[in-house]
Design an enzyme around this catalytic site. Structure first.
Site, PDB file in Angstrom:
ATOM      1  N   ASN A  83     -16.978   4.573   0.751  1.00 25.28           N
ATOM      2  CA  ASN A  83     -16.693   3.767  -0.432  1.00 25.28           C
ATOM      3  C   ASN A  83     -16.061   2.444   0.026  1.00 25.28           C
ATOM      4  OD1 ASN A  83     -15.095   2.607  -2.535  1.00 25.28           O
ATOM      5  ND2 ASN A  83     -15.393   4.482  -3.716  1.00 25.28           N
ATOM      6  N   HIS A 137     -12.461  -1.084  -1.563  1.00 30.97           N
ATOM      7  CA  HIS A 137     -11.207  -1.752  -1.204  1.00 30.97           C
ATOM      8  C   HIS A 137     -11.408  -2.985  -0.325  1.00 30.97           C
ATOM      9  CE1 HIS A 137      -9.192   0.927  -3.629  1.00 30.97           C
ATOM     10  NE2 HIS A 137      -9.269   1.984  -2.837  1.00 30.97           N
ATOM     11  N   HIS A 172     -17.742   1.527  -6.861  1.00 29.03           N
ATOM     12  CA  HIS A 172     -17.396   1.829  -8.249  1.00 29.03           C
ATOM     13  C   HIS A 172     -17.370   0.511  -9.008  1.00 29.03           C
ATOM     14  CE1 HIS A 172     -14.332   4.019 -11.097  1.00 29.03           C
ATOM     15  NE2 HIS A 172     -15.325   3.443 -11.755  1.00 29.03           N
ATOM     16  N   ARG A 219     -16.302  -1.071 -11.940  1.00 26.59           N
ATOM     17  CA  ARG A 219     -15.400  -0.753 -13.048  1.00 26.59           C
ATOM     18  C   ARG A 219     -15.639  -1.698 -14.223  1.00 26.59           C
ATOM     19  NH1 ARG A 219     -10.687   2.049 -13.042  1.00 26.59           N
ATOM     20  NH2 ARG A 219     -10.508   3.494 -11.307  1.00 26.59           N
ATOM     21  N   ARG A 275     -12.353  -5.031 -11.485  1.00 26.84           N
ATOM     22  CA  ARG A 275     -11.158  -5.397 -10.716  1.00 26.84           C
ATOM     23  C   ARG A 275     -11.423  -5.533  -9.213  1.00 26.84           C
ATOM     24  NH1 ARG A 275      -7.686   0.135 -10.960  1.00 26.84           N
ATOM     25  NH2 ARG A 275      -8.111  -0.120 -13.149  1.00 26.84           N
ATOM     26  N   GLU A 317     -19.689  16.188  -7.798  1.00 22.91           N
ATOM     27  CA  GLU A 317     -18.771  15.799  -6.724  1.00 22.91           C
ATOM     28  C   GLU A 317     -17.446  16.469  -7.051  1.00 22.91           C
ATOM     29  OE1 GLU A 317     -18.379  11.599  -5.666  1.00 22.91           O
ATOM     30  OE2 GLU A 317     -16.309  11.995  -5.040  1.00 22.91           O
ATOM     31  N   HIS A 345     -12.322  12.202  -2.773  1.00 21.74           N
ATOM     32  CA  HIS A 345     -11.086  11.653  -3.327  1.00 21.74           C
ATOM     33  C   HIS A 345      -9.887  12.093  -2.509  1.00 21.74           C
ATOM     34  CE1 HIS A 345      -8.452   9.608  -5.995  1.00 21.74           C
ATOM     35  NE2 HIS A 345      -9.485   9.178  -6.688  1.00 21.74           N
TER      36      HIS A 345
HETATM   37  N1  PXP Z   1     -14.991   9.895  -5.213  1.00 25.28           N
HETATM   38  C1  PXP Z   1     -14.681   9.341  -6.410  1.00 25.28           C
HETATM   39  C2  PXP Z   1     -15.382   9.866  -7.608  1.00 25.28           C
HETATM   40  C3  PXP Z   1     -13.753   8.298  -6.508  1.00 25.28           C
HETATM   41  O1  PXP Z   1     -13.461   7.782  -7.701  1.00 25.28           O
HETATM   42  C4  PXP Z   1     -13.156   7.810  -5.330  1.00 25.28           C
HETATM   43  C5  PXP Z   1     -12.210   6.651  -5.426  1.00 25.28           C
HETATM   44  O2  PXP Z   1     -12.888   5.487  -5.749  1.00 25.28           O
HETATM   45  C6  PXP Z   1     -13.513   8.404  -4.117  1.00 25.28           C
HETATM   46  C7  PXP Z   1     -14.408   9.451  -4.077  1.00 25.28           C
HETATM   47  C8  PXP Z   1     -12.936   7.943  -2.828  1.00 25.28           C
HETATM   48  O3  PXP Z   1     -11.589   8.250  -2.833  1.00 25.28           O
HETATM   49  P1  PXP Z   1     -10.656   7.695  -1.678  1.00 25.28           P
HETATM   50  O4  PXP Z   1     -10.657   6.204  -1.803  1.00 25.28           O
HETATM   51  O5  PXP Z   1      -9.328   8.314  -1.988  1.00 25.28           O
HETATM   52  O6  PXP Z   1     -11.240   8.170  -0.398  1.00 25.28           O
END
Ligand code: PXP
Length: 394
Positions: A161, A164, A197, A199, A203, A305, A345
């Site tokens: 992901n 960030h 993501h 949003r 953001r 997931e 997550h």
């Molecule tokens: N899966 C989902 C559905 C999420 O919302 C997120 C956070 O954006 C992640 C995985 C990744 O989580 P993390 O950034 O804590 O690894």
């Protein structure tokens, strides 16, 4: 070898033969016949026609014939360590039927193999409509179990992901760092997928990022999103490789919990239908809760997931064990319900290995931990290190 495979006619490549042999052995185990032997003979149509004429008095080829092993008195032999009999398949007919049904040759051969095997085990659809229904149900069950077992054995993949990277860019309101460039580096370092993501408040990830990623991502683009009309339309236009539906609150720092699939089943079923029409597989982000998982399967999701946040954020070891057990059970339940299983997550360089080793999960979605490490050691190294954790334990 539990399966004695002979190929005496008809075209088939070596990879397909190996797959069929492996599936036959797995099917024997699923039918609790792990100690038995099965002879599997592949023929062409003329060869099949001869057999059909000789044993069933029908002067035409057929797709599959099964000959149960009998003792001298014509009875099935004693159970345990025995030869069940022969399944004979015509490759020519199987290939024709596969084309007619729009399925692969592997799928058609698997169906014929299951059908023949069930005959050897005493089922016969010609006896009565009730027996035909029982046999059809058993065939469906075995196909599903086979799929489940094969998924269990696949190697776990890492999807990164890159939200960030965009968070950092937005903090300055300029154009760097670019999540599109970051995604390319993640792929070069072994990521099997990229997750963003989009949003509602934009953001971090912007529309521009997703549009470019759609063109540049070579592995798989997973668009994480809330099920709101604006984002749904965006996804339908974009056609990512899959979408993951998540709950979204404006003020949250990150996604806080799984979807209430049960409470929103009608709305989510509608979204899944529209995505399915656009050929976009849907994953639902859910807490490790059997009710939510069953409902996800009932409304036609392809994946769930499983939320690993509570396992990762546990305050002490006892809580971590409890939460891990919930994740493990949820993944088993999901697989048994016919779902494909991802998880994510909060996973980091310490908590990931155990989840990857479960053997039920296809893909782990990880963002924050990788980006946090990347700032210190570089993105490529951070991704490579996580790939090796994910895949070493698989
Ligand atoms: N899966 C989902 C559905 C999420 O919302 C997120 C956070 O954006 C992640 C995985 C990744 O989580 P993390 O950034 O804590 O690894």
């Amino acid at each position: 070898m539990p399966v004695l495979l002979s190929h005496a006619g008809g075209k088939i490549d070596a990879g397909e033969l190996t797959r069929l042999e492996r599936r036959a052995a797995l099917l024997l185990r699923l039918c609790r016949q792990g100690g038995s032997e099965l002879s599997l003979l592949l023929l062409d149509d003329p060869g099949m026609r001869q057999l059909n004429q000789r044993y069933r008095n029908q002067d035409r080829p057929t797709n599959v014939l099964a000959f149960a092993q009998q003792d001298a008195a014509g009875m099935p032999p004693e159970a345990g360590g025995r030869l069940l009999g022969d399944v004979v398949i015509s490759l020519d007919t199987a290939r024709r039927e596969a084309a007619e049904e729009g399925v692969s040759l592997t799928e058609r051969l698997t169906w014929l193999l299951i059908h023949g095997l069930l005959h050897l085990l005493g089922h016969d659809h010609e006896v009565s409509p009730a027996e035909a229904a029982i046999m059809a149900r058993r065939e469906d069950d075995l196909r599903q179990q086979l799929q489940t077992e094969e998924r269990r054995k696949k190697m776990v993949q890492l999807a990164v992901n890159v939200d960030h990277v965009a968070t950092l860019r937005q903090a300055r309101g300029i154009t760097e760092p670019d999540p599109v460039l970051a995604a390319g580096i993640c792929e070069l370092a072994g990521a099997a997928g990229i997750v963003v993501h989009l949003r509602e408040d934009r953001r971090h990830i912007q529309d521009r990022d997703v549009l470019l990623l759609r063109q540049t991502v070579k592995s798989k683009l997973n668009l994480e999103m809330a099920a709101t009309p604006e984002i749904i339309d965006f996804a339908l236009d974009l056609k990512p490789d899959m979408v993951t539906l998540v709950p979204e609150k404006r003020r949250e720092l990150t996604t806080e919990g799984g979807l209430d699939v049960h409470g929103q089943r009608k709305k989510l079923a509608r979204v899944i239908r529209s995505m399915t029409e656009a050929k976009i597989p849907v994953s639902l982000f859910v807490d490790p809760d059997p009710n939510q998982i069953q409902t996800a399967a009932d409304i036609g999701a392809t994946f769930v997931e499983i939320h690993t946040g509570r396992y990762c954020d546990a305050a002490d070891e006892a809580e971590r064990e409890r939460e891990f057990a919930l994740v493990a059970t949820a993944a088993e339940d999901a697989l048994a319900a016919g779902l494909r299983v991802n998880a994510g997550h909060g996973l980091n360089y310490l908590t990931t290995a155990r989840v990857a080793a479960l053997g039920t999960i296809e893909e782990l979605s990880i963002g924050h931990a990788i980006m946090a490490r990347a700032i210190l050691v570089g993105l490529e190294k951070a991704v490579r290190e996580m790939v090796s954790i994910v895949q070493k334990e698989a």
